[in-house]
Design a protein around this motif. Structure first.
Motif, PDB file in Angstrom:
ATOM      1  N   TRP A  54       0.825  -1.212   0.000  1.00 27.79           N
ATOM      2  CA  TRP A  54       0.000   0.000   0.000  1.00 27.79           C
ATOM      3  C   TRP A  54       0.855   1.256   0.000  1.00 27.79           C
ATOM      4  O   TRP A  54       0.673   2.157  -0.801  1.00 27.79           O
ATOM      5  CB  TRP A  54      -0.951  -0.011   1.201  1.00 27.79           C
ATOM      6  N   VAL A  58       1.304   4.327  -2.760  1.00 28.10           N
ATOM      7  CA  VAL A  58       1.057   5.740  -2.463  1.00 28.10           C
ATOM      8  C   VAL A  58       2.232   6.599  -2.937  1.00 28.10           C
ATOM      9  O   VAL A  58       2.052   7.596  -3.641  1.00 28.10           O
ATOM     10  CB  VAL A  58       0.790   5.962  -0.958  1.00 28.10           C
ATOM     11  N   THR A 106      -4.255   2.716  -7.112  1.00 23.14           N
ATOM     12  CA  THR A 106      -4.029   3.150  -5.728  1.00 23.14           C
ATOM     13  C   THR A 106      -5.349   3.531  -5.067  1.00 23.14           C
ATOM     14  O   THR A 106      -5.564   3.225  -3.890  1.00 23.14           O
ATOM     15  CB  THR A 106      -3.030   4.326  -5.693  1.00 23.14           C
ATOM     16  N   GLY A 107      -6.236   4.171  -5.807  1.00 20.95           N
ATOM     17  CA  GLY A 107      -7.564   4.489  -5.270  1.00 20.95           C
ATOM     18  C   GLY A 107      -8.346   3.239  -4.932  1.00 20.95           C
ATOM     19  O   GLY A 107      -8.993   3.163  -3.876  1.00 20.95           O
ATOM     20  N   ARG A 109      -7.078   0.362  -4.248  1.00 21.22           N
ATOM     21  CA  ARG A 109      -6.398  -0.233  -3.102  1.00 21.22           C
ATOM     22  C   ARG A 109      -6.780   0.486  -1.807  1.00 21.22           C
ATOM     23  O   ARG A 109      -6.930  -0.131  -0.752  1.00 21.22           O
ATOM     24  CB  ARG A 109      -4.889  -0.180  -3.327  1.00 21.22           C
ATOM     25  N   TYR A 110      -6.973   1.805  -1.878  1.00 22.33           N
ATOM     26  CA  TYR A 110      -7.409   2.567  -0.707  1.00 22.33           C
ATOM     27  C   TYR A 110      -8.780   2.091  -0.241  1.00 22.33           C
ATOM     28  O   TYR A 110      -9.007   1.924   0.958  1.00 22.33           O
ATOM     29  CB  TYR A 110      -7.446   4.067  -1.027  1.00 22.33           C
ATOM     30  N   ARG A 113      -8.380  -1.255   1.427  1.00 17.07           N
ATOM     31  CA  ARG A 113      -7.717  -1.063   2.729  1.00 17.07           C
ATOM     32  C   ARG A 113      -8.658  -0.430   3.741  1.00 17.07           C
ATOM     33  O   ARG A 113      -8.679  -0.818   4.912  1.00 17.07           O
ATOM     34  CB  ARG A 113      -6.487  -0.175   2.525  1.00 17.07           C
ATOM     35  N   SER A 114      -9.465   0.554   3.308  1.00 14.53           N
ATOM     36  CA  SER A 114     -10.363   1.248   4.240  1.00 14.53           C
ATOM     37  C   SER A 114     -11.489   0.344   4.747  1.00 14.53           C
ATOM     38  O   SER A 114     -12.061   0.609   5.796  1.00 14.53           O
ATOM     39  CB  SER A 114     -10.940   2.505   3.594  1.00 14.53           C
TER      40      SER A 114
END
Length: 166
Positions: A54, A58, A106-107, A109-110, A113-114
């Motif tokens: 992650w 970023v 990445t978005g 993945r965010y 992750r969130s």
């Protein structure tokens, strides 16, 4: 207005050497390392590797925009000759595309992750694989521009300035 700009050196740059390759090597390493961490973390169920992945994504996302900006500046100063133009155009197009793709990955993945997920969905891993392949192809194109066409190398700049290349 142009008299306020620094003079171009033997590499046709206003600064000592190219900055784009320096920044872009960080992006390449971070994207590929993130992919490896994702794959190993997926199969071993190691959430710490997913966290490493992650943070690499970023920093790669921020860095790729810096790399693209310097790439645009240095491409504009390179004065490419006819043989190099198509490769440079493809490299430029793919660079801008990769910045958007990497930001989207990445978005995504965010969001994963969130939600507190301790694993990654297979479609995400497939897209990460595609991203890694595109990064490797982009690396190949950059290598061709430097090692085959010699953009920003002193002999090619000198030949271009002397009108020996068109």
């Amino acid at each position: 207005m142009f008299e306020y700009l620094p003079p171009l050196n033997e590499h046709n740059l206003p600064y000592p050497d190219t900055i784009h390759p320096i920044v872009v090597h960080f992006v390449i390493a971070m994207v590929l390392f993130a992919f490896v961490c994702d794959i190993v973390g997926y199969f071993t169920r190691n959430s710490k590797l997913l966290e490493v992945s992650w943070w690499n994504l970023v920093f790669a996302t921020v860095s790729i925009f810096i790399a693209v900006i310097f790439g645009q500046i240095e491409a504009g100063l390179s004065e490419p000759y006819n043989a190099a133009i198509s490769t440079l155009n493809l490299h430029t197009l793919l660079g801008w595309s990769l910045s958007g793709i990497l930001a989207a990955v990445t978005g995504w993945r965010y969001v994963i992750r969130s939600r507190g997920s301790q694993t990654l969905p297979v479609p995400y891993l497939a897209l990460s694989l595609l991203l890694a392949i595109l990064v490797l192809f982009q690396t190949y194109l950059g290598d061709v521009l430097v090692w085959v066409y010699g953009l920003h190398t002193a002999p090619v700049v000198e030949a271009t300035r002397g009108g020996k290349l068109s």
